[in-house]
Scaffold this active site. Structure first.
Site, PDB file in Angstrom:
ATOM      1  N   ASP A 245       1.077  -1.262  -0.142  1.00  0.00           N
ATOM      2  CA  ASP A 245       0.332  -0.233   0.264  1.00  0.00           C
ATOM      3  C   ASP A 245       0.842   1.468  -0.112  1.00  0.00           C
ATOM      4  O   ASP A 245       1.808   1.138   0.597  1.00  0.00           O
ATOM      5  CB  ASP A 245      -1.040  -0.537   1.328  1.00  0.00           C
ATOM      6  CG  ASP A 245      -1.519   0.840   1.212  1.00  0.00           C
ATOM      7  OD1 ASP A 245      -2.381   1.478   0.604  1.00  0.00           O
ATOM      8  OD2 ASP A 245      -1.263   2.138   2.577  1.00  0.00           O
TER       9      ASP A 245
ATOM     10  N   ASP B 279       0.013   5.150   0.891  1.00  0.00           N
ATOM     11  CA  ASP B 279      -0.342   5.854   1.683  1.00  0.00           C
ATOM     12  C   ASP B 279      -0.692   5.507   3.279  1.00  0.00           C
ATOM     13  O   ASP B 279      -1.376   4.222   3.125  1.00  0.00           O
ATOM     14  CB  ASP B 279      -1.755   6.950   1.505  1.00  0.00           C
ATOM     15  CG  ASP B 279      -1.853   7.464   0.099  1.00  0.00           C
ATOM     16  OD1 ASP B 279      -0.846   8.011   0.221  1.00  0.00           O
ATOM     17  OD2 ASP B 279      -2.702   7.663  -0.292  1.00  0.00           O
TER      18      ASP B 279
ATOM     19  N   GLY C 238      -7.405   3.870   2.895  1.00  0.00           N
ATOM     20  CA  GLY C 238      -7.790   2.684   1.873  1.00  0.00           C
ATOM     21  C   GLY C 238      -8.999   3.281   1.153  1.00  0.00           C
ATOM     22  O   GLY C 238      -9.209   2.130   0.062  1.00  0.00           O
TER      23      GLY C 238
ATOM     24  N   ARG D 213     -11.542   7.715  -3.576  1.00  0.00           N
ATOM     25  CA  ARG D 213     -11.714   9.372  -3.340  1.00  0.00           C
ATOM     26  C   ARG D 213     -13.319   9.056  -3.176  1.00  0.00           C
ATOM     27  O   ARG D 213     -13.742  10.479  -1.972  1.00  0.00           O
ATOM     28  CB  ARG D 213     -11.732  10.218  -5.227  1.00  0.00           C
ATOM     29  CG  ARG D 213     -10.551  11.651  -4.394  1.00  0.00           C
ATOM     30  CD  ARG D 213     -10.508  11.990  -5.376  1.00  0.00           C
ATOM     31  NE  ARG D 213      -9.209  11.635  -5.825  1.00  0.00           N
ATOM     32  CZ  ARG D 213      -9.223  12.328  -7.178  1.00  0.00           C
ATOM     33  NH1 ARG D 213      -9.999  12.765  -7.856  1.00  0.00           N
ATOM     34  NH2 ARG D 213      -7.846  11.361  -7.529  1.00  0.00           N
TER      35      ARG D 213
ATOM     36  N   SER E 223      -5.580   5.083  -4.554  1.00  0.00           N
ATOM     37  CA  SER E 223      -5.025   5.969  -5.111  1.00  0.00           C
ATOM     38  C   SER E 223      -5.538   6.338  -6.631  1.00  0.00           C
ATOM     39  O   SER E 223      -3.904   5.870  -7.263  1.00  0.00           O
ATOM     40  CB  SER E 223      -3.667   6.730  -4.410  1.00  0.00           C
ATOM     41  OG  SER E 223      -3.674   8.138  -4.510  1.00  0.00           O
TER      42      SER E 223
ATOM     43  N   ASN F 216      -3.764   8.971  -7.599  1.00  0.00           N
ATOM     44  CA  ASN F 216      -1.748   9.949  -7.566  1.00  0.00           C
ATOM     45  C   ASN F 216      -1.031   9.274  -7.295  1.00  0.00           C
ATOM     46  O   ASN F 216      -0.224  10.058  -6.601  1.00  0.00           O
ATOM     47  CB  ASN F 216      -2.555  10.732  -6.227  1.00  0.00           C
ATOM     48  CG  ASN F 216      -3.169  12.305  -6.218  1.00  0.00           C
ATOM     49  OD1 ASN F 216      -3.083  12.887  -7.355  1.00  0.00           O
ATOM     50  ND2 ASN F 216      -4.826  12.804  -6.251  1.00  0.00           N
TER      51      ASN F 216
ATOM     52  N   ASP G 182      -1.512  -0.556   6.106  1.00  0.00           N
ATOM     53  CA  ASP G 182      -1.782  -0.071   7.374  1.00  0.00           C
ATOM     54  C   ASP G 182      -3.758  -0.070   8.029  1.00  0.00           C
ATOM     55  O   ASP G 182      -3.904   0.549   8.490  1.00  0.00           O
ATOM     56  CB  ASP G 182      -1.175   1.813   7.220  1.00  0.00           C
ATOM     57  CG  ASP G 182      -2.092   2.234   6.939  1.00  0.00           C
ATOM     58  OD1 ASP G 182      -2.536   1.919   5.426  1.00  0.00           O
ATOM     59  OD2 ASP G 182      -2.264   3.669   6.661  1.00  0.00           O
TER      60      ASP G 182
END
Ligand code: BG6
Ligand code: MG
Length: 212
Positions: A7, A9, A44, A47, A115, A117, A169
């Site tokens: 993962d 972020d 996780g 958006r 994401s 991004n 996380d």
């Protein structure tokens, strides 16, 4: 364990504060209550699904789909400005050395992130070359806890899910890994989660695991 899927972020980089700040600006403008506890539920989560969670505290007139998309875009514009401040120094030496050593030992490595991004963050932090494949929010239709992002990562690596370990996380990410038939290592909040196979205090502990 032939492959590890990370993962992004909250595992490789700590963008949670940027997500929080960007959502908070949008929520404050609309008079929506938003705090760190609600922000933790967004880990996780895509958006648009994150926006729906934030809108649970919205009591104004119903919003159309187009209005929701505009709000998600507004948040993303703020978020992207914050991401532009990131540099290679935002990735710890511990993370870089762990990735390098895993590769030296013959493991394939991928990113598995909800994401959109992801590639921008990997470029800003000079992490792109550390991975053999990237599966992210641009190649999935369902975000974690659905396993799609991890299954695609395994496919991009040419590995069976049973040979992959996901490093996460978020509880949603551990659920995604487990329902995809993978093992899961959890850091931070996810280290305490009952479904986590390998709880980690820090990422370098991956080097001490007996993958069996
Ligand atoms: C995940 C984050 O990695 O990506 C979530 O944990 C975020 O908080 C999701 O909502 C989607 O991110 P983006 O960058 O596509 O808005
Ligand atoms: Mg995360």
């Amino acid at each position: 364990m032939r492959a590890l899927i990370f993962d992004l972020d909250g595992v490789l980089v700590f963008t949670d504060a940027f997500h929080y700040q960007a959502w908070k600006e949008m929520a404050d403008r609309l008079g929506i209550y938003f705090d760190e506890k609600i922000n933790n539920r967004l880990r996780g989560v895509s958006r648009m699904d994150s926006l729906e969670i934030i809108l649970e505290k919205y009591h104004g007139a119903p919003l159309s789909y187009a209005e929701k998309c505009a709000l998600a875009d507004e948040k993303n514009e703020t978020y992207k400005k914050l991401l532009q401040t990131m540099t290679p120094d935002d990735v710890s030496q511990e993370v870089r050395e762990t990735l390098r050593e895993l590769r030296c030992r013959g493991h394939k490595l991928a990113v598995g992130s909800s994401s959109k991004n992801t590639r921008f963050i990997l470029a800003q932090t000079n992490l792109k070359d550390a991975f053999d494949a990237v599966s992210d929010g641009t190649n999935i239709t369902r975000s974690k806890p659905d396993p799609e992002v991890f299954l695609k990562a395994a496919m991009f690596l040419g590995e069976q899910p049973g040979n992959c370990l996901a490093v996460e996380d978020a509880e949603a990410g551990i659920d995604a890994a487990k329902s995809g038939g993978m093992k899961a290592a959890g850091i931070g909040e996810a280290a305490k989660y009952v479904r986590t196979d390998y709880p980690l205090q820090k990422i370098s502990e991956l080097l001490e695991l007996d993958f069996g």
